[in-house]
Scaffold this motif. Structure first.
Motif, PDB file in Angstrom:
ATOM      1  N   LEU A   1      41.133  48.046  36.163  1.00  0.00           N
ATOM      2  CA  LEU A   1      40.347  48.630  35.083  1.00  0.00           C
ATOM      3  C   LEU A   1      39.859  47.510  34.185  1.00  0.00           C
ATOM      4  O   LEU A   1      40.628  46.628  33.811  1.00  0.00           O
ATOM      5  N   LEU A   2      38.591  47.535  33.865  1.00  0.00           N
ATOM      6  CA  LEU A   2      38.025  46.593  32.906  1.00  0.00           C
ATOM      7  C   LEU A   2      37.666  47.393  31.667  1.00  0.00           C
ATOM      8  O   LEU A   2      36.753  48.218  31.708  1.00  0.00           O
ATOM      9  N   ASP A   3      38.416  47.181  30.604  1.00  0.00           N
ATOM     10  CA  ASP A   3      38.254  47.962  29.374  1.00  0.00           C
ATOM     11  C   ASP A   3      38.281  49.463  29.664  1.00  0.00           C
ATOM     12  O   ASP A   3      37.480  50.229  29.150  1.00  0.00           O
ATOM     13  N   GLY A   4      39.206  49.863  30.545  1.00  0.00           N
ATOM     14  CA  GLY A   4      39.409  51.272  30.855  1.00  0.00           C
ATOM     15  C   GLY A   4      38.491  51.839  31.924  1.00  0.00           C
ATOM     16  O   GLY A   4      38.619  52.998  32.290  1.00  0.00           O
ATOM     17  N   THR A   5      37.556  51.037  32.447  1.00  0.00           N
ATOM     18  CA  THR A   5      36.627  51.515  33.467  1.00  0.00           C
ATOM     19  C   THR A   5      37.069  51.024  34.835  1.00  0.00           C
ATOM     20  O   THR A   5      37.293  49.830  35.025  1.00  0.00           O
ATOM     21  N   ASP A   6      37.176  51.964  35.783  1.00  0.00           N
ATOM     22  CA  ASP A   6      37.596  51.625  37.143  1.00  0.00           C
ATOM     23  C   ASP A   6      36.527  50.765  37.814  1.00  0.00           C
ATOM     24  O   ASP A   6      35.330  51.026  37.697  1.00  0.00           O
ATOM     25  N   THR A   7      36.967  49.735  38.530  1.00  0.00           N
ATOM     26  CA  THR A   7      36.051  48.835  39.242  1.00  0.00           C
ATOM     27  C   THR A   7      35.964  49.207  40.719  1.00  0.00           C
ATOM     28  O   THR A   7      35.574  48.391  41.545  1.00  0.00           O
ATOM     29  N   ASP A   8      36.307  50.452  41.037  1.00  0.00           N
ATOM     30  CA  ASP A   8      36.371  50.936  42.407  1.00  0.00           C
ATOM     31  C   ASP A   8      35.201  50.444  43.255  1.00  0.00           C
ATOM     32  O   ASP A   8      34.045  50.763  42.990  1.00  0.00           O
ATOM     33  N   MET A   9      35.516  49.631  44.242  1.00  0.00           N
ATOM     34  CA  MET A   9      34.585  49.133  45.250  1.00  0.00           C
ATOM     35  C   MET A   9      33.426  48.321  44.673  1.00  0.00           C
ATOM     36  O   MET A   9      32.347  48.274  45.243  1.00  0.00           O
ATOM     37  N   GLU A  10      33.628  47.657  43.540  1.00  0.00           N
ATOM     38  CA  GLU A  10      32.569  46.859  42.924  1.00  0.00           C
ATOM     39  C   GLU A  10      32.845  45.366  42.875  1.00  0.00           C
ATOM     40  O   GLU A  10      31.914  44.576  42.908  1.00  0.00           O
ATOM     41  N   LEU A  11      34.101  44.966  42.741  1.00  0.00           N
ATOM     42  CA  LEU A  11      34.400  43.566  42.431  1.00  0.00           C
ATOM     43  C   LEU A  11      33.927  42.596  43.505  1.00  0.00           C
ATOM     44  O   LEU A  11      33.259  41.611  43.206  1.00  0.00           O
ATOM     45  N   SER A  12      34.278  42.844  44.740  1.00  0.00           N
ATOM     46  CA  SER A  12      33.922  41.914  45.811  1.00  0.00           C
ATOM     47  C   SER A  12      32.406  41.806  45.959  1.00  0.00           C
ATOM     48  O   SER A  12      31.853  40.702  45.999  1.00  0.00           O
ATOM     49  N   ASP A  13      31.732  42.952  46.023  1.00  0.00           N
ATOM     50  CA  ASP A  13      30.266  42.931  46.151  1.00  0.00           C
ATOM     51  C   ASP A  13      29.606  42.283  44.940  1.00  0.00           C
ATOM     52  O   ASP A  13      28.634  41.536  45.070  1.00  0.00           O
ATOM     53  N   SER A  14      30.127  42.554  43.747  1.00  0.00           N
ATOM     54  CA  SER A  14      29.569  41.970  42.529  1.00  0.00           C
ATOM     55  C   SER A  14      29.757  40.459  42.518  1.00  0.00           C
ATOM     56  O   SER A  14      28.854  39.713  42.121  1.00  0.00           O
ATOM     57  N   PHE A  15      30.925  40.005  42.959  1.00  0.00           N
ATOM     58  CA  PHE A  15      31.204  38.568  43.005  1.00  0.00           C
ATOM     59  C   PHE A  15      30.258  37.873  43.977  1.00  0.00           C
ATOM     60  O   PHE A  15      29.598  36.889  43.612  1.00  0.00           O
ATOM     61  N   ILE A  16      30.146  38.390  45.188  1.00  0.00           N
ATOM     62  CA  ILE A  16      29.248  37.793  46.190  1.00  0.00           C
ATOM     63  C   ILE A  16      27.796  37.886  45.715  1.00  0.00           C
ATOM     64  O   ILE A  16      27.031  36.923  45.845  1.00  0.00           O
ATOM     65  N   GLY A  17      27.422  39.015  45.139  1.00  0.00           N
ATOM     66  CA  GLY A  17      26.063  39.173  44.624  1.00  0.00           C
ATOM     67  C   GLY A  17      25.742  38.169  43.531  1.00  0.00           C
ATOM     68  O   GLY A  17      24.648  37.580  43.507  1.00  0.00           O
ATOM     69  N   TYR A  18      26.690  37.950  42.635  1.00  0.00           N
ATOM     70  CA  TYR A  18      26.500  36.960  41.572  1.00  0.00           C
ATOM     71  C   TYR A  18      26.276  35.578  42.165  1.00  0.00           C
ATOM     72  O   TYR A  18      25.349  34.865  41.770  1.00  0.00           O
ATOM     73  N   LEU A  19      27.110  35.192  43.119  1.00  0.00           N
ATOM     74  CA  LEU A  19      26.962  33.880  43.742  1.00  0.00           C
ATOM     75  C   LEU A  19      25.611  33.732  44.433  1.00  0.00           C
ATOM     76  O   LEU A  19      24.963  32.682  44.330  1.00  0.00           O
TER      77      LEU A  19
END
Length: 118
Positions: free
Chosen positions: A93-111
């Protein structure tokens, strides 16, 4: 992708990859005694015997491993990559919001968006 997720993956990249790579580079360039026999000292000695291009390649390999490890860990904790032989599921949870299925794609997308993927 949420703004919090964006901020989080950028901060992890800067902390784990950029700062970590800087620390490795400093460590590999420090002077060591040739009598030191531990594995770190041996690796540092090996690095110092390389030419500049070989040293650049070694740092690149370390960066690739760091990025892949962060991406895979994010996949494990966001549910996109299962753990081997485990039914355990993690939630971030980031500030109470679930990161369900977002972190890996967001990290690769950012790169990829910032042309940082090694």
């Amino acid at each position: 992708m949420s703004e919090k997720t964006d901020q989080f993956v950028k901060a992890v990249y800067e902390t784990v990859v950029q700062e970590g790579l800087h620390m490795y580079k400093e460590m590999y360039e420090e002077e060591i005694s040739s009598s030191e026999a531990d594995l770190y000292s041996q690796a540092i000695h090996m690095y110092q015997q390389m030419n500049a291009e070989q040293q650049r390649l070694m740092m690149h390999i370390i960066e690739v491993v760091m990025v892949d490890t962060v991406a895979h860990t994010f996949g494990v904790i966001d549910g996109t990559s299962p753990l081997t032989d485990s039914e355990i599921e993690a939630t971030v949870l980031l500030d109470g919001t679930d990161t369900d299925m977002e972190l890996s794609d967001s990290f690769i997308g950012y790169l990829q968006d910032e042309d940082l993927y090694p």
